[in-house]
Write a protein that holds these residues in place. Structure first.
Motif, PDB file in Angstrom:
ATOM      1  N   PRO A  50      15.796  17.678  82.401  1.00 28.72           N
ATOM      2  CA  PRO A  50      14.335  17.811  82.386  1.00 28.72           C
ATOM      3  C   PRO A  50      13.622  16.635  81.731  1.00 28.72           C
ATOM      4  O   PRO A  50      12.558  16.205  82.200  1.00 28.72           O
ATOM      5  CB  PRO A  50      14.110  19.111  81.606  1.00 28.72           C
ATOM      6  CG  PRO A  50      15.379  19.887  81.772  1.00 28.72           C
ATOM      7  CD  PRO A  50      16.474  18.851  81.824  1.00 28.72           C
ATOM      8  N   ALA A  51      14.181  16.109  80.650  1.00 30.60           N
ATOM      9  CA  ALA A  51      13.516  15.004  79.956  1.00 30.60           C
ATOM     10  C   ALA A  51      13.430  13.774  80.850  1.00 30.60           C
ATOM     11  O   ALA A  51      12.395  13.096  80.903  1.00 30.60           O
ATOM     12  CB  ALA A  51      14.253  14.676  78.662  1.00 30.60           C
ATOM     13  N   GLY A  75       8.530  23.362  85.091  1.00 30.49           N
ATOM     14  CA  GLY A  75       7.320  24.176  84.983  1.00 30.49           C
ATOM     15  C   GLY A  75       6.037  23.412  84.752  1.00 30.49           C
ATOM     16  O   GLY A  75       4.966  24.024  84.667  1.00 30.49           O
ATOM     17  N   ASN A  76       6.102  22.081  84.672  1.00 29.63           N
ATOM     18  CA  ASN A  76       4.889  21.333  84.351  1.00 29.63           C
ATOM     19  C   ASN A  76       3.842  21.423  85.451  1.00 29.63           C
ATOM     20  O   ASN A  76       2.640  21.462  85.171  1.00 29.63           O
ATOM     21  CB  ASN A  76       5.233  19.869  84.059  1.00 29.63           C
ATOM     22  CG  ASN A  76       5.948  19.178  85.206  1.00 29.63           C
ATOM     23  OD1 ASN A  76       6.977  19.659  85.690  1.00 29.63           O
ATOM     24  ND2 ASN A  76       5.434  18.043  85.650  1.00 29.63           N
ATOM     25  N   LEU A  79      15.019  25.708  83.938  1.00 37.26           N
ATOM     26  CA  LEU A  79      14.410  26.992  83.587  1.00 37.26           C
ATOM     27  C   LEU A  79      14.248  27.146  82.073  1.00 37.26           C
ATOM     28  O   LEU A  79      13.244  27.689  81.608  1.00 37.26           O
ATOM     29  CB  LEU A  79      15.247  28.143  84.155  1.00 37.26           C
ATOM     30  CG  LEU A  79      15.136  28.385  85.651  1.00 37.26           C
ATOM     31  CD1 LEU A  79      16.114  29.472  86.080  1.00 37.26           C
ATOM     32  CD2 LEU A  79      13.710  28.781  86.054  1.00 37.26           C
ATOM     33  N   ASP A  80      15.232  26.685  81.318  1.00 37.46           N
ATOM     34  CA  ASP A  80      15.107  26.760  79.860  1.00 37.46           C
ATOM     35  C   ASP A  80      13.885  25.977  79.389  1.00 37.46           C
ATOM     36  O   ASP A  80      13.108  26.454  78.543  1.00 37.46           O
ATOM     37  CB  ASP A  80      16.367  26.204  79.192  1.00 37.46           C
ATOM     38  CG  ASP A  80      17.555  27.141  79.299  1.00 37.46           C
ATOM     39  OD1 ASP A  80      17.357  28.315  79.658  1.00 37.46           O
ATOM     40  OD2 ASP A  80      18.691  26.691  79.026  1.00 37.46           O
ATOM     41  N   LYS A  81      13.704  24.778  79.921  1.00 38.13           N
ATOM     42  CA  LYS A  81      12.546  23.959  79.546  1.00 38.13           C
ATOM     43  C   LYS A  81      11.247  24.644  79.960  1.00 38.13           C
ATOM     44  O   LYS A  81      10.269  24.676  79.194  1.00 38.13           O
ATOM     45  CB  LYS A  81      12.662  22.589  80.216  1.00 38.13           C
ATOM     46  CG  LYS A  81      11.509  21.631  79.941  1.00 38.13           C
ATOM     47  CD  LYS A  81      11.470  21.183  78.504  1.00 38.13           C
ATOM     48  CE  LYS A  81      10.445  20.057  78.308  1.00 38.13           C
ATOM     49  NZ  LYS A  81      10.278  19.713  76.876  1.00 38.13           N
ATOM     50  N   ALA A  82      11.224  25.205  81.170  1.00 40.80           N
ATOM     51  CA  ALA A  82      10.020  25.879  81.660  1.00 40.80           C
ATOM     52  C   ALA A  82       9.666  27.088  80.792  1.00 40.80           C
ATOM     53  O   ALA A  82       8.495  27.296  80.437  1.00 40.80           O
ATOM     54  CB  ALA A  82      10.221  26.306  83.108  1.00 40.80           C
ATOM     55  N   ASP A  97       5.685  33.418  84.553  1.00 44.76           N
ATOM     56  CA  ASP A  97       7.056  33.690  84.145  1.00 44.76           C
ATOM     57  C   ASP A  97       8.007  32.923  85.055  1.00 44.76           C
ATOM     58  O   ASP A  97       7.589  32.343  86.056  1.00 44.76           O
ATOM     59  CB  ASP A  97       7.367  35.192  84.125  1.00 44.76           C
ATOM     60  CG  ASP A  97       6.998  35.887  85.425  1.00 44.76           C
ATOM     61  OD1 ASP A  97       7.251  35.327  86.510  1.00 44.76           O
ATOM     62  OD2 ASP A  97       6.470  37.013  85.369  1.00 44.76           O
ATOM     63  N   PHE A  98       9.258  32.912  84.684  1.00 46.85           N
ATOM     64  CA  PHE A  98      10.254  32.125  85.403  1.00 46.85           C
ATOM     65  C   PHE A  98      11.506  32.966  85.614  1.00 46.85           C
ATOM     66  O   PHE A  98      11.837  33.829  84.795  1.00 46.85           O
ATOM     67  CB  PHE A  98      10.597  30.849  84.626  1.00 46.85           C
ATOM     68  CG  PHE A  98       9.416  29.932  84.444  1.00 46.85           C
ATOM     69  CD1 PHE A  98       9.062  29.017  85.415  1.00 46.85           C
ATOM     70  CD2 PHE A  98       8.634  30.009  83.288  1.00 46.85           C
ATOM     71  CE1 PHE A  98       7.967  28.188  85.254  1.00 46.85           C
ATOM     72  CE2 PHE A  98       7.531  29.186  83.107  1.00 46.85           C
ATOM     73  CZ  PHE A  98       7.195  28.270  84.107  1.00 46.85           C
TER      74      PHE A  98
END
Length: 270
Positions: A8-9, A47-48, A72-75, A90-91
């Motif tokens: 994600p980063a 999720g951004n 998903l963890d980041k979102a 939600d995700f």
């Protein structure tokens, strides 16, 4: 071929450029029938851009779906919960290859995901069937698989040096369909469809910015395949970096990076 591991980063390092096509896609989505609307974001990543849906439809209940635990963890951490307009985000885990709506949605949207799904147009019927009457299915996909960034990657993966490990790793030029084919597929399903393409000229900055860009997306299968051998991974990157520098020379204000994308907005009959 195993699924790529996502970072994600790394993906978010070019978040502004990556979000612009989604903004352009949402601008063409008509009013939704539900009050409040239910929205599915298929392939939500970190999720951004899912949050942009809440800005457009403040009261909506939005569910972002992705098959990457890392994304998903980041979102969840950054974006899950109530929204300022009274809605909710939600995700949930899901794979676009098999996902089917379990409840009607007013909007099913997908941003730069379907190119990872072989035969994705065959899923359109199931997703449109899961829309409420008057609902919309909208997506955008990269249309740049013949661009140097992808062509050079494939050529290198198929070279004598790398073919044993990487020949079956990367997507091919037919990962997405022609715009007119998407139009035909969507109208055949009874939708009113708007399909177009745009080429963005992103001005990237920093050292080897095109390599930095593809490390977050198109290069992920290679990075995943070579994850157990850092030396080999760095050797591939060195060859690829040299080829990209020649294909995308830096200018006085940055590195121009043309990026074609294909868009579709299909509205189900009310």
């Amino acid at each position: 071929m195993s699924a790529p591991t996502w970072d994600p980063a790394q993906y978010l390092r070019h978040a502004d450029h990556r979000a612009r096509p989604f903004t352009d896609l949402l601008a063409r989505v008509p009013d939704l029938p539900g009050a409040p609307p239910r929205i599915a974001d298929l392939g939500c990543g970190p999720g951004n851009v899912t949050t942009l849906l809440a800005e457009r439809w403040p009261t909506a209940h939005i569910t972002g779906y992705d098959n990457s635990p890392e994304m998903l963890d980041k979102a969840h951490v950054d974006h899950a919960g109530p929204t300022p307009g009274g809605g909710r985000i939600d995700f949930a885990p899901a794979d676009a290859r098999t996902w089917e709506p379990v409840r009607p949605y007013d909007l099913i949207v997908s941003n730069a995901t379907l190119q990872w799904v072989p035969g994705h147009a065959d899923r359109f019927a199931d997703w449109i069937a899961g829309l409420t009457p008057g609902g919309t299915f909208a997506f955008q996909v990269p249309g740049n698989f013949d661009a140097p960034s992808h062509r050079l990657m494939r050529e290198l993966a198929h070279s004598a040096r790398w073919s044993d490990r990487l020949a079956d790793t990367l997507r091919h030029a037919d990962a997405v369909l022609a715009p007119e084919t998407y139009l035909a597929r969507l109208t055949a399903l009874g939708c009113t469809a708007d399909v177009w393409e745009t080429t963005y000229i992103h001005l990237l900055t920093g050292e080897d910015p095109v390599l930095d860009w593809v490390k977050g997306t198109g290069l992920r299968p290679v990075l995943t395949a070579l994850a157990d051998d850092p030396g080999e991974r760095e050797a591939f990157m060195a060859e690829y970096r040299t080829a990209l520098r020649e294909a995308y020379p830096s200018g006085p204000h940055g590195t121009p990076f043309p990026f074609r994308r294909i868009f579709a907005v299909a509205r189900k009959e009310a």
